[in-house]
Design an enzyme around this catalytic site. Structure first.
Site, PDB file in Angstrom:
ATOM      1  N   HIS B  83       0.841  -1.207   0.000  1.00  0.00           N
ATOM      2  CA  HIS B  83       0.000   0.000   0.000  1.00  0.00           C
ATOM      3  C   HIS B  83       0.873   1.254   0.000  1.00  0.00           C
ATOM      4  O   HIS B  83       1.845   1.327   0.760  1.00  0.00           O
ATOM      5  CB  HIS B  83      -0.895  -0.024   1.241  1.00  0.00           C
ATOM      6  CG  HIS B  83      -2.061   0.895   1.153  1.00  0.00           C
ATOM      7  ND1 HIS B  83      -1.947   2.251   1.253  1.00  0.00           N
ATOM      8  CD2 HIS B  83      -3.375   0.643   0.957  1.00  0.00           C
ATOM      9  CE1 HIS B  83      -3.142   2.806   1.131  1.00  0.00           C
ATOM     10  NE2 HIS B  83      -4.031   1.849   0.942  1.00  0.00           N
ATOM     11  N   GLY B 164       4.937  22.075  10.811  1.00  0.00           N
ATOM     12  CA  GLY B 164       6.195  21.348  10.976  1.00  0.00           C
ATOM     13  C   GLY B 164       7.254  21.724   9.967  1.00  0.00           C
ATOM     14  O   GLY B 164       7.061  22.606   9.133  1.00  0.00           O
ATOM     15  N   HIS B 169      10.397  13.636   8.870  1.00  0.00           N
ATOM     16  CA  HIS B 169      10.873  13.019  10.118  1.00  0.00           C
ATOM     17  C   HIS B 169      11.703  11.807   9.687  1.00  0.00           C
ATOM     18  O   HIS B 169      11.260  11.040   8.833  1.00  0.00           O
ATOM     19  CB  HIS B 169       9.647  12.602  10.939  1.00  0.00           C
ATOM     20  CG  HIS B 169       9.989  12.020  12.275  1.00  0.00           C
ATOM     21  ND1 HIS B 169      10.458  10.738  12.428  1.00  0.00           N
ATOM     22  CD2 HIS B 169       9.914  12.540  13.524  1.00  0.00           C
ATOM     23  CE1 HIS B 169      10.647  10.492  13.712  1.00  0.00           C
ATOM     24  NE2 HIS B 169      10.330  11.579  14.410  1.00  0.00           N
ATOM     25  N   PRO B 170      12.909  11.619  10.281  1.00  0.00           N
ATOM     26  CA  PRO B 170      13.808  10.583   9.739  1.00  0.00           C
ATOM     27  C   PRO B 170      13.159   9.194   9.606  1.00  0.00           C
ATOM     28  O   PRO B 170      13.271   8.570   8.562  1.00  0.00           O
ATOM     29  CB  PRO B 170      14.961  10.554  10.763  1.00  0.00           C
ATOM     30  CG  PRO B 170      14.870  11.834  11.524  1.00  0.00           C
ATOM     31  CD  PRO B 170      13.473  12.342  11.415  1.00  0.00           C
TER      32      PRO B 170
END
Lengths: 313, 313
Positions: B83, B164, B169-170
């Protein structure tokens, strides 16, 4: 989830609001788990109909308290009203709603009947699914002659009550207790002023004249709307469903060139009766009830309630 | 009764059952008023979809806790699945169910988005009814390129997140938060093996090619049944109702001499969508919802719950 049963006592008081409230209060305070879903009083009929919901034992307790209060406050010797009645508490049907069967409700009717007879010397007739003979199935037959003719009627061995003495309670008469399927009051409105069309369609669908097993119907004139109505009581919507009756009325009306203008549900209706109609017309392959969001909520709400009850007991 | 809102986080984990359970537990224990209605994990997709229900503030608290737990346990740098996905917590839609509006849900989406960005340095895109531009309404557009293409996509000023930093985000990527109407997955099965009939009917009813505003649809072959299916997403059943789509599919199918064999609802469905179908076909003059017995029960159950909450607070 506990079994859910409806209990719909019909009492011979529809004018003194304080008495009506006392009876409700007596039932509810005797059995805290019981809910009052509806209360309707009619001044002309001098009669009130309460719709209680709960589990079996709680309802029997609640009805015991309601009858106690009614026998203290209602005297049929001075009662007048347009509606036929046999007792201060005239009729008490139990109706299975969820997780309960007709047999469960018959058992409750017998338990309540025996206890009322023993406590108050009140004669009890069992009716509909709880009836001891076919002749006692029909409420109208049991009630014919009313309170005023009851003492005489009871002398006939055919009309010996199912519980209690062979003579009326002096002020309270007799009470008819029983079990039946949920009833739906359903009206279909026709785009004509010709009452004979509504009469003929009512005749076509009602059981007594050759129609569906669980349909009672009559034609009614709606003067203000200049229409006529097929006024229907569906006495078992699981066996004779709404959509089948609607489609038959529509097809019969077409035969007279008359359109179905609309239809209406009077009072409460079990969700399943409408879901079955949606299923029919949408050709759903599975019962949609388990997929209905609100039913998940209801399950959770009752689970919470049960765990709360367990904690407190 | 408090507002009832659904919140359906889609998370990028469908194989490690312990992680799925941790996420559920984190959400539920952070906000005791929140209920978990459904949880579905797909191993091929490596993805889970949770259906939570509650009031707005409780759901924001629950989602905060769920994202906390997900960022600790899911690392998209090693995640694989069929997905498409952009984030460890991929999508969080809020859906108004009862006593709440789309505007309420948009406000919740923004509140949650701002708080997740501030706490975790997680980029947030707002979508559907909460979208800041038309281009961001569609989830597929926001998600195109997936996690792997995200860093590059974010360099484009057009894809600056709503909250943000301008970098992923890693391990958690980005999260898409929004508000939408309840969605109904509805399939109509046709009595033919000819997929072109299902394709042509899907094309006739879907918005993108000239059909109904709130319908997405495609043709699907049902090999085992030797039938074809019009597989439908109803994105707003109040404005484009089930029965209208059903009737159109039936009429289009007739044009090819093909019968509608049946239909099915996948997942949950709001009661009102089915009551509206019953109302349509039975020509009911009034909305039957207030007359439905189960709705009375639900009202009473929530009244009990509220008064219990008042007592304990």
């Amino acid at each position: 989830m506990n079994a859910l049963i409806e209990c719909i006592p019909n009492v011979s008081e529809g004018r003194r609001d304080d008495v009506v409230e006392e009876l409700q209060h007596a039932a509810l305070s005797a059995a805290p788990g019981v809910l009052l879903l509806d209360s309707t009083s009619d001044r002309d009929h001098n009669r009130s109909v309460f719709t209680f919901l709960g589990d079996g034992p709680s309802l029997v307790t609640a009805m015991g308290a309601l009858v106690d209060a009614a026998l203290q406050r209602i005297d049929l010797r001075t009662h007048q009203g347009a509606h036929p009645r046999l007792g201060a508490v005239d009729v008490i049907p139990f109706v299975p709603i969820k997780g309960a069967t007709t047999a469960d409700c018959v058992a409750l009717a017998k338990e309540l009947g025996a206890s009322l007879a023993a406590k108050h010397g009140l004669p009890i007739y069992l009716y509909e699914d709880a009836a001891s003979t076919e002749a006692r199935r029909n409420l109208a037959t049991i009630r014919s002659g009313e309170f005023e003719g009851l003492a005489k009627k009871m002398q006939d061995p055919l009309w010996k009550p199912d519980f209690g003495p062979d003579a009326p309670h002096p002020s309270g008469g007799a009470t008819v207790v029983g079990a039946r399927a949920p009833l739906i009051a359903y009206n279909i409105n026709l785009g004509t002023e010709d009452i004979s069309v509504a009469d003929r369609i009512a005749k076509a669908i009602r059981h007594i004249s050759g129609g569906y097993r669980f349909v009672k119907a009559m034609g009614v004139k709606l003067e203000a709307r200049r229409q006529v109505q097929v006024s229907i009581n569906m006495t078992n919507y699981e066996k004779t469903p709404l959509h089948r009756v609607f489609e038959t009325v529509r097809s019969e009306a077409e035969r007279y060139g008359v359109p179905v203008v609309g239809s209406e549900i009077v009072g409460l209706v079990p969700q399943q009766a409408l879901l079955a109609a949606a299923s029919h017309f949408l050709r759903l392959e599975a019962d949609p009830a388990p997929a209905v969001l609100e039913n998940k909520l209801l399950e959770l709400a009752f689970k919470d309630k049960e765990s709360a009850a367990e904690k407190s007991s």
